[in-house]
Design a protein around this motif. Structure first.
Motif, short mmCIF file in Angstrom:
data_model
loop_
_atom_site.label_atom_id
_atom_site.label_comp_id
_atom_site.label_asym_id
_atom_site.label_seq_id
_atom_site.Cartn_x
_atom_site.Cartn_y
_atom_site.Cartn_z
N ARG A 6 -30.30 28.72 -11.36
CA ARG A 6 -30.83 29.71 -12.29
C ARG A 6 -29.69 30.10 -13.22
NH1 ARG A 6 -35.23 33.13 -12.70
NH2 ARG A 6 -34.89 34.89 -14.07
N VAL A 7 -29.89 29.95 -14.51
CA VAL A 7 -28.87 30.25 -15.49
C VAL A 7 -29.16 31.62 -16.06
CG1 VAL A 7 -27.76 29.51 -17.61
CG2 VAL A 7 -28.67 27.81 -16.04
N ASP A 8 -28.26 32.55 -15.89
CA ASP A 8 -28.48 33.90 -16.40
C ASP A 8 -27.80 34.07 -17.74
OD1 ASP A 8 -29.92 34.84 -14.18
OD2 ASP A 8 -28.05 35.01 -13.05
N ALA A 9 -28.44 34.85 -18.61
CA ALA A 9 -27.84 35.13 -19.91
C ALA A 9 -26.60 36.00 -19.70
CB ALA A 9 -28.85 35.86 -20.80
N PRO A 10 -25.61 35.86 -20.58
CA PRO A 10 -24.38 36.61 -20.41
C PRO A 10 -24.60 38.11 -20.62
CG PRO A 10 -24.40 35.47 -22.52
CD PRO A 10 -25.58 34.98 -21.75
N ALA A 11 -23.68 38.92 -20.07
CA ALA A 11 -23.78 40.36 -20.26
C ALA A 11 -23.72 40.70 -21.74
CB ALA A 11 -22.63 41.05 -19.50
N GLY A 12 -24.48 41.73 -22.12
CA GLY A 12 -24.51 42.12 -23.52
C GLY A 12 -25.54 41.39 -24.32
N SER A 13 -26.27 40.46 -23.72
CA SER A 13 -27.30 39.71 -24.41
C SER A 13 -28.56 40.54 -24.47
CB SER A 13 -27.57 38.40 -23.68
OG SER A 13 -28.25 38.67 -22.47
N ALA A 42 -38.36 38.42 -20.28
CA ALA A 42 -38.42 38.06 -21.70
C ALA A 42 -37.85 39.24 -22.48
CB ALA A 42 -39.86 37.77 -22.13
N PRO A 43 -36.71 39.06 -23.11
CA PRO A 43 -36.05 40.18 -23.79
C PRO A 43 -36.75 40.54 -25.09
CG PRO A 43 -34.80 38.17 -24.09
CD PRO A 43 -35.90 37.83 -23.13
N PRO A 44 -36.67 41.80 -25.51
CA PRO A 44 -37.22 42.20 -26.80
C PRO A 44 -36.38 41.65 -27.94
CG PRO A 44 -35.98 44.01 -25.86
CD PRO A 44 -35.98 42.92 -24.83
N GLN A 225 -35.12 24.28 -30.92
CA GLN A 225 -34.84 24.68 -32.30
C GLN A 225 -35.23 26.12 -32.61
OE1 GLN A 225 -33.11 22.77 -34.63
NE2 GLN A 225 -32.75 21.63 -32.75
N HIS A 226 -36.17 26.69 -31.84
CA HIS A 226 -36.72 27.98 -32.25
C HIS A 226 -36.62 29.10 -31.22
CE1 HIS A 226 -38.50 26.33 -35.94
NE2 HIS A 226 -38.74 25.25 -35.23
N CYS A 227 -36.35 28.78 -29.96
CA CYS A 227 -36.29 29.82 -28.94
C CYS A 227 -34.87 30.36 -28.77
CB CYS A 227 -36.79 29.28 -27.60
SG CYS A 227 -38.56 28.92 -27.57
N ASP A 228 -34.78 31.60 -28.35
CA ASP A 228 -33.50 32.21 -28.03
C ASP A 228 -33.23 32.14 -26.53
OD1 ASP A 228 -33.17 33.35 -30.76
OD2 ASP A 228 -34.92 34.53 -30.17
N HIS A 229 -34.33 32.14 -25.77
CA HIS A 229 -34.25 32.28 -24.32
C HIS A 229 -35.38 31.43 -23.75
CE1 HIS A 229 -35.60 34.54 -20.62
NE2 HIS A 229 -34.31 34.54 -20.37
N GLY A 242 -32.50 31.24 -19.04
CA GLY A 242 -31.32 31.69 -19.76
C GLY A 242 -31.34 31.21 -21.19
N GLU A 243 -30.17 31.13 -21.79
CA GLU A 243 -30.06 30.70 -23.18
C GLU A 243 -30.38 29.21 -23.29
OE1 GLU A 243 -26.25 31.77 -24.71
OE2 GLU A 243 -26.71 33.93 -24.72
N VAL A 244 -30.89 28.84 -24.46
CA VAL A 244 -31.35 27.47 -24.69
C VAL A 244 -30.26 26.44 -24.37
CG1 VAL A 244 -32.00 25.85 -26.52
CG2 VAL A 244 -33.11 28.09 -26.39
#
Length: 279
Positions: A6-13, A42-44, A225-229, A242-244
């Protein structure tokens, strides 16, 4: 990295801010477990892609989160689905409809209604039960049609539309709800290339306005190409999230899809470009 990582997004994301948070979501049918304790965020302000092969549970997960079908489990095993800190599944149906809009993959109708009338259905949560359409409702519906590039279809009957045109209308109905969370099941289905890009640009504009976007996508290239997460499902479980650039990599994708993936870099955007070959 393995397929179970599981890849987690970095802190502050963006995932650190309150968005959609679904925990322990399970669902079974005819004794078969379709979703097995899935955790999804799913982040805002971001476009989140829900990815996975056919039968991985993407559509089922969206339907449970949207409240269309109840989850399995109770007591300590009961799922928790919150949005901006609020219990989404516990909300009264009308209030939930003012918060979340759901664009299903196959939401067809054979009733002889015009496109404008179909989009106006998205305004129902915002008016009293016995009230008719107001001028503000019509303005919101027409604005939604314009945003998805379907303003010219307003007076057409839905039954006369192509699959791609209907898909635009379903998205416009969701926009007319003015949701803060939008869930979409294959929003690019039936669309040609230009229309796919238009649809994803709409999702980007929604995210830029602070709307939380979670869209199930089959096309990994569009996701790259279009997703952030992104959240990747396989066999009813989360494989990675996590991030693409952290998730859409050979070590994760190859075991899930049974392919050989090569990742290049787009010369203009710097985003990943994926190519695939059989194993």
């Amino acid at each position: 990295m393995t397929a179970e990582t599981r890849v987690d997004a970095p802190a502050g994301s963006p995932t650190d801010r309150a968005g959609l948070d679904a925990v322990r979501v399970s669902w079974s049918a005819a004794g078969r477990l379709i979703l097995d304790g899935v955790d999804v965020t799913a982040p805002p302000g971001a476009v989140s892609g829900l990815l996975g092969p056919n039968g991985s549970g993407k559509s089922t997960l969206l339907r449970v989160v949207a409240g269309v079908q109840p989850p399995s489990g109770d007591g300590a095993a009961a799922p928790r689905v919150t949005f901006a800190g609020t219990d989404l599944l516990g909300l009264p149906r009308r209030r939930r409809a003012r918060t979340v809009a759901f664009v299903e993959q196959e939401a067809s109708t054979e009733l002889p209604v015009t496109v404008l009338d179909a989009v106006l259905l998205g305004r129902i949560p915002h008016r009293s039960l016995l009230a008719g359409d107001s001028a503000a409702d019509r303005a919101a519906a027409l604005a939604a049609l314009d945003e998805v590039g379907a303003a010219a279809l307003a007076d057409r009957e839905v039954t006369t539309l192509s699959g791609g045109e209907r898909q635009r209308v379903h998205m416009a109905r969701a926009l007319a709800q003015e949701p803060t969370l939008i869930l979409l099941d294959e929003p690019t289905n039936h669309l040609d290339i230009a229309a796919q890009l238009d649809a994803l640009r709409v999702l980007r504009r929604l995210a830029d306005r602070g709307v939380t976007v979670l869209a199930a996508l089959h096309d990994l290239q569009l996701a790259a190409q279009h997703c952030d997460h992104v959240v990747l499902l396989s066999g009813g479980r989360v494989v990675a999230a996590g991030e693409v650039r952290d998730v859409l990599v050979p070590d994760v994708l190859d075991p899930v899809y049974g392919v050989r993936t090569e990742v290049l870099t787009h010369p203009r955007t710097g985003r990943p470009v994926l190519t695939f070959a059989p194993r």
